[in-house]
Design an enzyme around this catalytic site. Structure first.
Site, PDB file in Angstrom:
ATOM      1  CG  HIS A  93      -0.591   0.289   2.491  1.00  0.00           C
ATOM      2  ND1 HIS A  93      -0.307  -0.674   3.437  1.00  0.00           N
ATOM      3  CD2 HIS A  93      -0.379   1.469   3.108  1.00  0.00           C
ATOM      4  CE1 HIS A  93       0.053  -0.092   4.567  1.00  0.00           C
ATOM      5  NE2 HIS A  93       0.022   1.203   4.399  1.00  0.00           N
ATOM      6  CG  ASP A 229       0.242  -4.041   2.743  1.00  0.00           C
ATOM      7  OD1 ASP A 229       0.842  -3.550   1.771  1.00  0.00           O
ATOM      8  OD2 ASP A 229      -0.578  -3.394   3.424  1.00  0.00           O
ATOM      9  CB  SER A 668       2.590   1.957   6.301  1.00  0.00           C
ATOM     10  OG  SER A 668       1.321   1.896   6.861  1.00  0.00           O
TER      11      SER A 668
HETATM   12  N1  ARG Z   1      -4.681   0.685   7.112  1.00  0.00           N
HETATM   13  C1  ARG Z   1      -3.378   0.702   6.527  1.00  0.00           C
HETATM   14  C2  ARG Z   1      -2.643   1.971   6.910  1.00  0.00           C
HETATM   15  O1  ARG Z   1      -3.215   3.024   7.036  1.00  0.00           O
HETATM   16  C3  ARG Z   1      -3.416   0.677   5.044  1.00  0.00           C
HETATM   17  C4  ARG Z   1      -3.833  -0.618   4.510  1.00  0.00           C
HETATM   18  C5  ARG Z   1      -4.022  -0.545   3.030  1.00  0.00           C
HETATM   19  N2  ARG Z   1      -4.964  -1.543   2.641  1.00  0.00           N
HETATM   20  C6  ARG Z   1      -6.187  -1.251   2.139  1.00  0.00           C
HETATM   21  N3  ARG Z   1      -7.035  -2.219   1.936  1.00  0.00           N
HETATM   22  N4  ARG Z   1      -6.532  -0.021   1.818  1.00  0.00           N
HETATM   23  O2  ARG Z   1      -1.443   1.966   7.018  1.00  0.00           O
END
Ligand code: ARG
Length: 750
Positions: A93, A229, A668
């Site tokens: 992501h 991811d 992330s």
């Molecule tokens: N929730 C994660 C973050 O903000 C991002 C995950 C991305 N995945 C998704 N399905 N949008 O770091």
């Protein structure tokens, strides 16, 4: 539960034991002094010098901040170097926007994945930079010792700015480094960060979204999770090893340090530290600040984002090209939308407001015990509370004005780009002097060239039918939520003309505007006419929307000098009140580490969540009818044949695991590192039950969701066949103790 934890904090506070925990995003320079003993007890085997050293290569040299800016002041994600040739891992992501930019219907890397099978195939990116911290320093004294006590408000801010500029200039070594100085503890301390910024960063690999984004928005922010991811990049440098713009001559970075990768099973309770660039937390937000968020901030944003996503989704599911074009924007908004919903819910579920209120009462009791304290801190909470009440007035108008007006559609934003042209043309028209007129005409020509250059970029991710529907939805929301006196005249006229039918209004605007298709813009720019511009409905609306945004913005009373001082004193007071507690600063997109353990949790009564998920869970979730839960055939095949190679564990393939580390957005892509300094996973999310964690840490519920590095390697190796990338890694695996083998000896008897 949360109340108990505050009570616990107070017991600890008054018994003089320092608080230690998985809570906290710590500054590397204080590791030895504040955290090391604790970390060692928990299983850390590296020395402080092996982790953070200015003179020798150390772990911190493998941690990278990702930005789209060549002079970053902060980072959108973290990455880690995993080979001596500058290869980095981060999240899928985090690379999503870049993967999207390289994608089209013919080569859809979002859907199919991308693997550079050699260095030549690695894809350069204009807007991606990688920053590595050279060193950081406490500059609090350098600032405060040069700051007169009598300075207040903006004079104080200006004086601080002057001092920090000088410090930055000295440390930059003639532009060799990017130097960032940030305020910590609400302006009570200042630290300087000196980075090397690499501008040639290439895409090396990414799994298909059916692995990298498996579970999609349904599973996002949630556990149990089954997402691979990750994506892979590489830093390149000039032949002499220094940062350089993209060039074919460039060579892979020879890093000062890279992380070895562990293939050992990740065990429950084992030590885990996470390094990276957490973006922002507000752990000292007061109860009135929470009130403000719940009442005035979350509701309008959730409404606007929800509507936009609904319209986008309709168009994306009907058209493959539209799906690629809007993929990255959609993912970003969907992620934030769910985050805000979760934060709002978490604040309520976990009694965050009540806990803050109780803490503030304790604070005031402590303040009132002493007249000097009373003098210094007596008024600050009142100032903060009042300012939150004042800020609330007109705040939702500001949000609607910005998100549904100027920022509502691509057309309106794009039409706004023609303002400079319009003003140059107007000035030129009024100019009588011939010579000056020529000069003004030159200005116009330059602006036209600039606009022409930008055409492809703008239309690459634009679909008129989609944007037109978004316009109808956003403009209706604007009309319904912005006070009448702020409505643009044109909007009022259109509403009258089309009897409040916003679809018809949209269709009128998009058919009449010069900016709704690429062909029309190109035709317009051949010989732009001021008259056409002044008549263009999108252009007029963009100006009028901008006007009401300015009004909305000036109606909102935001920070005042008094509030800045009150916030600073509040944090000072909290620290003074708890002299034995070790404090960590709020996240602010600077390099931090957090440490904790691999850990399960109990999300609700009678429910236990294990700390690992398996490939079998991917298969369980599979749904060929649902875009978010499609599983690639090859992966099913690998599952069925159990072809896990060296990456499996007891015949199973682990996909994700949990730790209790304290992280937030910006982390992330961060490496999860074991006690030996080896990479065990890549952090990529937080969990639903603790979404209010940016405001209050929830030790029993808050978890970091990590993709197990063995799953990452399994996908690279077995799924993608990119074994050359595996060969580049340094793999660590504990060999099991050798069991003596009984040898049968044949004894020949005579
Ligand atoms: N929730 C994660 C973050 O903000 C991002 C995950 C991305 N995945 C998704 N399905 N949008 O770091």
């Amino acid at each position: 539960m949360k109340k108990l934890s505050y009570l616990f904090a107070f017991i600890i506070l008054f018994s003089g034991i320092k608080v230690k925990a998985d809570e906290g995003m710590w500054l590397p320079i204080f590791l030895e002094r504040l955290n090391y003993v604790d970390m060692e007890k928990m299983g850390l085997q590296l020395t402080p010098d092996e982790i953070y050293s200015v003179n020798n290569g150390s772990l911190k040299d493998a941690i990278v901040g990702l930005s789209s800016d060549p002079v970053p002041q902060g980072f959108f994600c973290t990455a880690e170097i995993v080979s001596n040739e500058g290869m980095m891992f981060t999240n899928h992501h985090c690379g999503y926007n870049i993967i999207q930019k390289h994608s089209s219907v013919d080569h859809d890397y979002l859907a199919d994945g991308f693997w550079a099978m050699n260095r030549e195939e690695e894809l350069p990116n204009e807007e991606l930079t990688a920053s590595i911290l050279n060193y950081m320093a406490d500059v609090t004294d350098s600032i405060f010792l040069n700051l007169s006590d009598t300075l207040k408000g903006s004079d104080r801010t200006a004086a601080i700015k002057k001092i920090t500029s000088r410090l930055k200039e000295n440390a930059a070594e003639d532009g060799k480094y990017n130097v960032v100085i940030k305020s910590f503890f609400s302006g009570n301390e200042y630290y300087m960060f000196v980075y090397e910024v690499f501008t040639d960063v290439r895409l090396v690999g990414a799994p298909p979204s059916s692995i990298g984004k498996f579970g999609g928005d349904t599973d996002n922010w949630m556990w149990p999770r089954h997402t691979g991811d990750f994506s892979i990049f590489r830093i390149y440098t000039a032949p002499d090893g220094s940062p350089a713009e993209y060039s074919e001559e460039n060579i892979p970075l020879a890093p000062k340090h890279f992380l070895p990768v562990s293939l050992d099973p990740v065990k429950e309770n084992e030590f885990a530290m996470i390094w990276g660039f957490p973006g922002g937390t507000e752990r000292n937000l007061t109860s009135s600040g929470i009130d403000f968020k719940v009442e005035n901030f979350y509701p309008p944003i959730i409404e606007v984002f929800g509507k936009k996503l609904e319209v986008w989704k309709q168009h994306m599911s009907n058209d493959k090209e539209v799906k690629i074009k809007y993929a990255s924007n959609y993912a970003g908004i969907a992620n934030a939308w769910k985050l805000f919903i979760g934060q709002n819910k978490g604040i309520k579920d976990l009694d965050v407001y009540e806990d803050k209120k109780a803490f503030e009462n304790e604070f005031m009791l402590w303040v009132e015990l002493d007249s000097v304290r009373n003098e210094k801190y007596g008024e600050i909470l009142t100032i903060i509370d009042e300012s939150n009440v004042e800020k609330a007035v007109g705040y939702s108008t500001l949000i609607y004005a910005s998100l549904t007006g100027v920022g509502g559609t691509e057309l309106i934003g794009y039409a706004g780009d023609f303002s400079a042209l319009q003003s140059f043309m107007e000035k030129c028209k009024e100019e009588k002097d011939k010579k000056k007129k020529v000069k003004k005409q030159n200005q116009i020509d330059t602006e036209i060239e600039k606009l022409k250059e930008n055409i492809d970029e703008h239309f690459k991710n634009y679909d008129m039918a989609t944007d037109e529907d978004v316009f109808a939805a956003m403009t209706e929301m604007y009309y319904d939520n912005i006070p009448k006196e702020m409505h643009p005249d044109l909007l009022n006229n259109l509403v009258k003309k089309f009897k409040g039918n916003f679809k018809e209004i949209a269709s009128y605007v998009y058919s009449k505007s010069n900016f709704s298709t690429k062909a029309k813009v190109m035709a317009f720019l051949v010989d732009p006419s001021l008259k056409a511009l002044d008549k263009d409905p999108a252009f007029i609306l963009s100006r009028e929307f901008m006007g009401s945004l300015m009004t909305a913005s000036s109606n909102v009373k935001r920070s005042s000098d008094e509030l800045t001082t009150a916030n600073r004193l509040f944090v000072e007071g909290i620290r003074e009140m708890q002299p034995d507690k070790i404090f960590y600063p709020d996240a602010n997109s600077t390099l931090r580490f957090s440490y904790g353990k691999v850990m399960d949790y109990y999300p609700a009564d009678a429910i236990h969540f294990d700390y690992v998920t398996h490939l079998s869970g991917v298969i369980e979730k599979e749904d060929p009818e649902d875009d978010e839960f499609i599983v690639p055939e090859k992966l099913i095949e690998l599952y069925e044949t159990k072809d896990y190679g060296q990456y499996g564990q007891d015949g199973k393939m682990i996909v994700c695991f949990l730790t209790n580390n304290d992280i937030t957005g910006g982390n992330s892509g961060s490496p999860v590192i074991n006690g030996k300094g080896e990479l065990t996973g890549i952090a990529f999310d937080g969990n639903w039950e603790a979404m209010s964690s940016d405001i209050a840490f929830a030790p029993n519920l808050q978890r970091t969701i990590v993709v197990d590095i063995r799953y990452v390697l399994f996908i690279i190796d077995k799924f993608a066949g990119a074994t050359h990338l595996i060969d580049e890694l340094t793999i660590a695996k504990t060999t099991p103790p050798t069991v003596p083998v009984a040898v049968e000896v044949e004894v020949i008897m005579n």
